[in-house]
Design a protein around this motif. Structure first.
Motif, mmCIF file in Angstrom:
data_model
loop_
_atom_site.group_PDB
_atom_site.id
_atom_site.type_symbol
_atom_site.label_atom_id
_atom_site.label_comp_id
_atom_site.label_asym_id
_atom_site.label_seq_id
_atom_site.Cartn_x
_atom_site.Cartn_y
_atom_site.Cartn_z
ATOM 1 N N ASN A 134 2.006 4.811 6.736
ATOM 2 C CA ASN A 134 2.431 3.507 7.294
ATOM 3 C C ASN A 134 1.804 3.277 8.669
ATOM 4 O O ASN A 134 1.203 2.227 8.933
ATOM 5 N N ASN A 135 1.920 4.257 9.542
ATOM 6 C CA ASN A 135 1.387 4.126 10.896
ATOM 7 C C ASN A 135 -0.109 3.864 10.873
ATOM 8 O O ASN A 135 -0.611 2.978 11.585
ATOM 9 N N GLU A 136 -0.793 4.654 10.015
ATOM 10 C CA GLU A 136 -2.248 4.498 9.972
ATOM 11 C C GLU A 136 -2.628 3.102 9.510
ATOM 12 O O GLU A 136 -3.484 2.442 10.089
ATOM 13 N N VAL A 137 -1.932 2.621 8.442
ATOM 14 C CA VAL A 137 -2.260 1.273 7.905
ATOM 15 C C VAL A 137 -1.999 0.208 8.946
ATOM 16 O O VAL A 137 -2.812 -0.709 9.160
ATOM 17 N N VAL A 138 -0.869 0.341 9.647
ATOM 18 C CA VAL A 138 -0.556 -0.642 10.701
ATOM 19 C C VAL A 138 -1.640 -0.637 11.766
ATOM 20 O O VAL A 138 -2.095 -1.694 12.209
ATOM 21 N N LYS A 139 -2.067 0.611 12.133
ATOM 22 C CA LYS A 139 -3.127 0.714 13.147
ATOM 23 C C LYS A 139 -4.383 -0.010 12.701
ATOM 24 O O LYS A 139 -4.984 -0.808 13.442
ATOM 25 N N ILE A 140 -4.778 0.238 11.450
ATOM 26 C CA ILE A 140 -6.011 -0.375 10.930
ATOM 27 C C ILE A 140 -5.877 -1.888 10.898
ATOM 28 O O ILE A 140 -6.751 -2.642 11.341
ATOM 29 N N LEU A 141 -4.680 -2.356 10.441
ATOM 30 C CA LEU A 141 -4.485 -3.816 10.326
ATOM 31 C C LEU A 141 -4.533 -4.488 11.690
ATOM 32 O O LEU A 141 -5.136 -5.541 11.876
ATOM 33 N N ASN A 142 -3.886 -3.794 12.660
ATOM 34 C CA ASN A 142 -3.872 -4.391 14.008
ATOM 35 C C ASN A 142 -5.274 -4.452 14.579
ATOM 36 O O ASN A 142 -5.644 -5.399 15.259
ATOM 37 N N LYS A 187 8.251 11.888 2.597
ATOM 38 C CA LYS A 187 8.731 10.962 3.644
ATOM 39 C C LYS A 187 7.781 10.948 4.853
ATOM 40 O O LYS A 187 7.362 9.909 5.360
ATOM 41 N N GLU A 188 7.420 12.188 5.211
ATOM 42 C CA GLU A 188 6.524 12.326 6.360
ATOM 43 C C GLU A 188 5.177 11.651 6.077
ATOM 44 O O GLU A 188 4.635 10.896 6.884
ATOM 45 N N PHE A 189 4.687 11.873 4.844
ATOM 46 C CA PHE A 189 3.390 11.314 4.438
ATOM 47 C C PHE A 189 3.440 9.781 4.470
ATOM 48 O O PHE A 189 2.558 9.098 4.966
ATOM 49 N N VAL A 240 0.830 -1.208 0.000
ATOM 50 C CA VAL A 240 0.000 0.000 0.000
ATOM 51 C C VAL A 240 0.864 1.258 0.000
ATOM 52 O O VAL A 240 0.719 2.165 -0.821
ATOM 53 N N VAL A 241 1.850 1.210 0.944
ATOM 54 C CA VAL A 241 2.703 2.393 1.095
ATOM 55 C C VAL A 241 3.478 2.655 -0.191
ATOM 56 O O VAL A 241 3.573 3.778 -0.669
ATOM 57 N N LYS A 242 3.983 1.496 -0.752
ATOM 58 C CA LYS A 242 4.807 1.623 -1.947
ATOM 59 C C LYS A 242 4.003 2.235 -3.092
ATOM 60 O O LYS A 242 4.460 3.201 -3.744
#
Lengths: 244, 89, 257
Positions: free
Chosen positions: C247-255, C240-242, C125-127
């Motif tokens: 990344n953080n948001e996707v990880v949060k959602i996945l978790n 980079k910041e985006f 997703v990030v890529k």
């Protein structure tokens, strides 16, 4: 020199010569200088010989184990039965009267049973023999009484319950013995006489019945004689004083 | 009648009477004894053999009285002392 | 009829002789034999009784032994049963433990796979967003935007806090060289303008050497670096910041899922 006259032994009793009642003592077989062995004595010897021979035969090879010959068994039964009878009648435990009872019983029994032989003149059909038997018992009374109760005890019997009865007691004793001999003689004499008279009338079969009855009578008489002998000889016993 | 005839006749009659009268008592007694023995045997069959032997003995004893008279009869008939006395006279 | 005295005497003697003979031949030995046999039988009875007693004793012993064996058997059976039960419990426990372990392992494996999948999804997703953003920005970025970016940089430089300026100046003094990276080649007047603003704001010396470098990575904007210290305004840093935020948001959602 002795004279032998054994042909007389084969005379049929009371029939051929038709002699009197005392004939048995009168038939002489061996004469010897005024003494004579008559048929009574001779037949007694035969009876004694048979008894002693049978006893010897049985006790020759006496068995102490379990294998016992038939003869020994029979004689043991006889001896034990008489022992029981004598001990029970006399109340003694030591076979004191067994010898006398056995001798009298066997002698009278064999003599009586041999009447089945036509030529045999039983010695018990002679008054002399029966009186001799009674005399033996008569002599045995003081013998056993003194042995059991002493002379005093024996003599006390004659003055009981009161001394006045002394002659009566003596007479009673003598007569009871006399009656015993007479009973045996009467039985045997009647048996022999009946046989003889019957065979004079009907020679065959008919005397057999009387002779068969004579066997029974003879056996019972032998038993009675032995039993009465024990009763009379054991009348005086050691007095057992009641403990107070 | 001479003495022989009287003695002979008296002997025969006496012997008959002796036997006849003498046997009454003993026969009655024997009958009584046999009856009692039979009754006892019927009541106690277990003791029958003992009662029977006792009965025989007592019968023989009772018979003795009859035998005495029989002896007397024999004596009178065969060995009459009076006969011998008369013969010797 | 009558008694013959001679016969009588002879018969008495005969009878007495008979009694003695009988005593010798008949009843004394016979009674002895009977007594001996009775004793024998009594002895045998006693021995038989003893034998029976001993046999009974033996039997009792045997019975006791049998009972003992029975109890032993029972005890062994009980023991074996208990052991078997214990073994069964142990085995079932072990089996349970193994089952749990394998379950746990499986769970862990599943989780790991899940995580891997998450990670791969996240990275993908990030890529793809990055690529999309990158390519979008690269197409948007042109000279005008570049000039605009330089202007923005200069504005930022003026509003930079004092302590950052000071630390930048300190690192600059050590190197005495400033490297300016930019996505596109800057026009000369822009360069001069930038140099002036830098000299003024950071109080740089006149002899400062400005080195210009072209870096496509920046996409748009520029960065000024003196050694380790760097002041920059470019799309790359924003990107980079985006990316980090994404990344953080996707990880949060996945978790959460």
């Amino acid at each position: 020199m002795p004279q032998f006259n054994f042909a007389n032994w084969l005379d049929l009793p009371y029939v051929e010569k038709n002699i009197g009642l005392e004939s048995y003592d009168a038939i002489k077989l061996i004469s010897f200088d005024g003494w004579a062995v008559n048929v009574t004595i001779f037949n007694s010897w035969i009876v004694m010989a048979i008894i002693v021979f049978v006893s010897w035969l049985a006790t020759r090879h006496l068995s102490y184990g379990k294998q016992v010959s038939k003869l020994q068994t029979a004689l043991e039964a006889l001896v034990l039965w008489l022992q029981n009878e004598a001990n029970e009648t006399s109340g003694s435990r030591n076979n004191q009267y067994l010898g006398m009872a056995l001798g009298l019983f066997s002698f009278i029994l064999v003599a009586n049973l041999l009447t089945f032989i036509p030529w045999f003149k039983p010695p018990t059909a002679s008054l002399s023999t029966t009186m001799a038997l009674a005399l033996v018992v008569f002599l045995a009374i003081p013998y056993f009484s003194i042995q059991n109760a002493g002379v005093k005890g024996y003599l006390r019997k004659f003055v009981e319950p009161i001394p006045l009865m002394l002659p009566m007691n003596v007479f009673s004793e003598c007569f009871s013995i006399f009656a015993m001999g007479l009973r045996l003689f009467g039985n045997m004499l009647s048996g022999v006489m009946f046989g003889a008279i019957l065979s004079a009338f009907i020679p065959f079969v008919a005397p057999l019945t009387m002779q068969t009855l004579g066997l029974l009578t003879g056996t019972i008489q032998a038993y009675i004689f032995a039993l009465l002998a024990v009763v009379y000889t054991s009348a005086v016993k050691e007095e057992i004083k009641p403990e107070i | 009648m001479d003495a022989y005839a009287i003695i002979g006749a008296a002997s025969v009659i006496g012997a008959c009477l002796c036997m006849g009268i003498g046997s009454i008592g003993s026969s009655l007694g024997e009958g009584q004894a046999a009856a009692s023995a039979l009754q006892a045997m019927a009541q106690q069959p277990d003791e029958a053999s003992r009662i029977r032997s006792t009965m025989f003995v007592s019968l023989a004893m009772i018979e003795t009285t009859a035998l005495y008279s029989l002896l007397i009869a024999f004596l009178i008939l065969y060995a009459n002392p009076f006969w011998n006395y008369a013969v010797n006279q | 009829m009558g008694i013959d005295l001679f016969t009588l005497t002879a018969q008495v003697i005969n009878l007495i002789i008979l009694l003695f003979l009988l005593r010798k031949f008949l009843y004394v030995p016979v009674l002895k034999a009977v007594e001996a046999r009775q004793k024998l039988i009594a002895d045998e009875l006693i021995s038989a009784e003893q034998a029976r007693a001993s046999a009974q004793k033996e039997e009792a012993k045997c019975v006791a032994k049998l009972r003992e064996i029975e109890t032993q058997k029972q005890a062994v059976l009980d023991k074996v049963q208990k052991e078997a039960q214990q073994l069964a419990v142990k085995l079932s426990e072990e089996a349970q433990v193994q089952y749990k372990q394998s379950q746990q392992k499986l769970n862990e494996k599943l989780k790991a796979e899940h995580r891997n999948f998450d990670v791969s999804v996240q990275s993908l997703v990030v890529k793809y967003f990055e690529q999309f953003a990158d390519s979008a920005l690269k197409q948007i970025a042109d000279a005008d935007l570049n000039v605009l970016a330089v202007h923005r940089f200069m504005q930022k430089l003026t509003t930079l806090p004092e302590n950052e300026k000071k630390s930048f100046a300190a690192t600059y003094r050590a190197n005495n060289i400033i490297i300016i990276k930019s996505a596109k080649v800057l026009p000369d007047e822009m360069k001069e303008n930038l140099e002036n603003v830098l000299k003024q704001e950071l109080k740089l010396k006149n002899s400062t050497i400005f080195e210009y470098k072209i870096s496509e990575e920046l996409i748009c904007g520029l960065s000024v670096a003196a050694g380790e210290q760097m002041i920059s305004w470019n799309l790359q840093s924003y990107l980079k910041e985006f990316r980090n935020n994404l990344n953080n948001e996707v990880v949060k959602i996945l978790n959460r899922g």
